[in-house]
Enzyme design. Structure first.
Site, mmCIF file in Angstrom:
data_model
loop_
_atom_site.group_PDB
_atom_site.id
_atom_site.type_symbol
_atom_site.label_atom_id
_atom_site.label_comp_id
_atom_site.label_asym_id
_atom_site.label_seq_id
_atom_site.Cartn_x
_atom_site.Cartn_y
_atom_site.Cartn_z
ATOM 1 N N ASP A 61 9.666 0.017 -4.583
ATOM 2 C CA ASP A 61 8.744 -1.100 -4.409
ATOM 3 C C ASP A 61 8.527 -1.329 -2.921
ATOM 4 O O ASP A 61 9.454 -1.699 -2.198
ATOM 5 C CB ASP A 61 9.320 -2.358 -5.058
ATOM 6 C CG ASP A 61 8.342 -3.520 -5.083
ATOM 7 O OD1 ASP A 61 7.335 -3.477 -4.344
ATOM 8 O OD2 ASP A 61 8.574 -4.475 -5.844
ATOM 9 N N SER A 140 -10.450 -2.354 2.618
ATOM 10 C CA SER A 140 -11.449 -2.776 1.646
ATOM 11 C C SER A 140 -12.650 -3.365 2.367
ATOM 12 O O SER A 140 -12.541 -3.829 3.512
ATOM 13 C CB SER A 140 -10.856 -3.838 0.710
ATOM 14 O OG SER A 140 -11.836 -4.424 -0.122
ATOM 15 N N TYR A 153 -6.795 -11.909 -2.015
ATOM 16 C CA TYR A 153 -7.077 -10.504 -1.700
ATOM 17 C C TYR A 153 -7.761 -10.374 -0.345
ATOM 18 O O TYR A 153 -7.450 -9.456 0.420
ATOM 19 C CB TYR A 153 -7.952 -9.904 -2.797
ATOM 20 C CG TYR A 153 -8.085 -8.404 -2.723
ATOM 21 C CD1 TYR A 153 -7.017 -7.577 -3.028
ATOM 22 C CD2 TYR A 153 -9.286 -7.812 -2.351
ATOM 23 C CE1 TYR A 153 -7.128 -6.193 -2.971
ATOM 24 C CE2 TYR A 153 -9.416 -6.425 -2.284
ATOM 25 C CZ TYR A 153 -8.331 -5.625 -2.591
ATOM 26 O OH TYR A 153 -8.453 -4.258 -2.519
ATOM 27 N N ALA A 155 -7.453 -12.450 2.194
ATOM 28 C CA ALA A 155 -6.424 -12.712 3.200
ATOM 29 C C ALA A 155 -5.549 -11.476 3.400
ATOM 30 O O ALA A 155 -5.188 -11.113 4.529
ATOM 31 C CB ALA A 155 -5.569 -13.904 2.790
ATOM 32 N N ALA A 156 -5.211 -10.813 2.282
ATOM 33 C CA ALA A 156 -4.387 -9.612 2.356
ATOM 34 C C ALA A 156 -5.090 -8.510 3.129
ATOM 35 O O ALA A 156 -4.494 -7.854 3.994
ATOM 36 C CB ALA A 156 -4.045 -9.146 0.943
ATOM 37 N N LYS A 157 -6.369 -8.292 2.834
ATOM 38 C CA LYS A 157 -7.082 -7.179 3.446
ATOM 39 C C LYS A 157 -7.505 -7.478 4.884
ATOM 40 O O LYS A 157 -7.561 -6.566 5.707
ATOM 41 C CB LYS A 157 -8.288 -6.795 2.581
ATOM 42 C CG LYS A 157 -7.868 -6.134 1.271
ATOM 43 C CD LYS A 157 -7.013 -4.896 1.531
ATOM 44 C CE LYS A 157 -6.539 -4.199 0.296
ATOM 45 N NZ LYS A 157 -5.729 -2.994 0.565
#
Length: 297
Positions: A61, A140, A153, A155-157
């Site tokens: 993980d 992305s 998503y 914020a993550a990218k």
């Protein structure tokens, strides 16, 4: 170039699986990483059938702070070097920032941002000792724009893109090392149907939808001919959407909500779910999603 050692993180589904098979066709030596050993076994068989010189699988993980070190150490113990690293691991969450549980939001961000940092910290010293290597991060379109109901998503990218751009700057002192960014738009993978969801509706990839093989082709081209200072888009509408976001923000904000509901949400109701954010769903891991069918997985 063939016979390289290629490490693919997130190799059991979607873009990662398609990428692993594409490198296998080039007779490269593959090290495949995913949370799901069951799904990795299927990927391993597909890559051997496609012509890989060697295939090793590691069930780990990437959110675990120690995983990157273990993955890189295992790769070196088996092959002695690493030539290409492809980081595709990601999960998605739908729902407003208000509605999404904090632990789901945080995990979506962690898998994109912190795992990229940890993998880079583990592998870049190896590439520096080799004075060569390619690190490819799959970002992305949503690393450049924002969309309502996709705050976790985006914020993550955005965070992952910032890390990758910084790594590009910080490796300029080593001409043989290349950090590359691939930014897909809407791709027909299972991520939309495995996502955490707090919208009340099932979701689908918005049109136009491309195959994961298109992204895999872009990734393998970068491995052959790295492009350090650009983000390679995969999707015909990506430049138009980014331009509208930057140059026409009021119009973009007016249209993006209705267009998201029309293109990304179906009429089928769905109770709140954490999807595969905290745990993998091996039975749903494959290269392609359900598009164009509009059905609940």
């Amino acid at each position: 170039m063939t016979g390289r050692v290629v490490l693919v993180v997130g190799a059991s589904s979607g873009i990662g699986l398609a990428t692993a098979i594409e490198f296998a066709r080039r007779a490269d030596n593959l090290v495949l990483v995913s949370r799901s050993r069951e799904a990795l076994d299927v990927t391993e068989e597909a890559c051997r059938s496609a012509g890989a010189a060697a295939v090793d699988v590691i069930a780990d993980d990437v959110c675990d702070p120690g995983s990157a070190g273990r993955i890189v150490a295992t790769t070196l113990s088996r092959h002695g070097r690493v030539d290409v690293v492809v980081h595709t691991a990601t999960v998605m969450g739908y729902g407003t920032v208000e509605a999404m549980p904090a632990d789901v939001f945080t995990t979506v961000v962690d898998i994109a941002v912190h795992s990229t940092v940890q993998l880079a910290q583990a592998v870049l010293p190896v590439l520096r000792r080799q004075h060569a290597g390619v690190f490819i991060g799959v970002n992305s379109l949503l690393g450049s724009v924002t969309v309502p109901h996709m705050g976790a998503y985006t914020a993550a990218k955005w965070g992952q893109r910032a890390v990758l751009r910084t790594l590009q700057q910080e490796t300029r002192d080593e001409p043989g090392i290349h950090v590359c960014i691939v930014s897909p738009g809407s791709i027909n993978t299972p991520i939309y149907y495995q996502a955490a969801n707090y919208t009340g509706r099932t979701t689908r990839p918005p049109f136009p939808v491309l195959s994961p093989e298109r992204v895999a082709a872009a990734i393998t081209r970068l491995a052959d001919r790295p492009r350090r200072h650009v983000s390679v888009p995969v999707g015909p509408t990506n430049p138009l959407i980014i331009s509208a976001f930057r140059l026409l923000p009021r119009l973009y904000d007016l249209l993006v909500g209705p267009l998201f509901r029309l293109a990304a949400l179906t009429r089928t109701t769905l109770p709140p779910t954490t999807g595969n954010v905290h745990q993998p769903i091996p039975a749903r891991e494959r290269a392609h999603g359900h598009w164009p069918a509009k059905r609940t997985p």
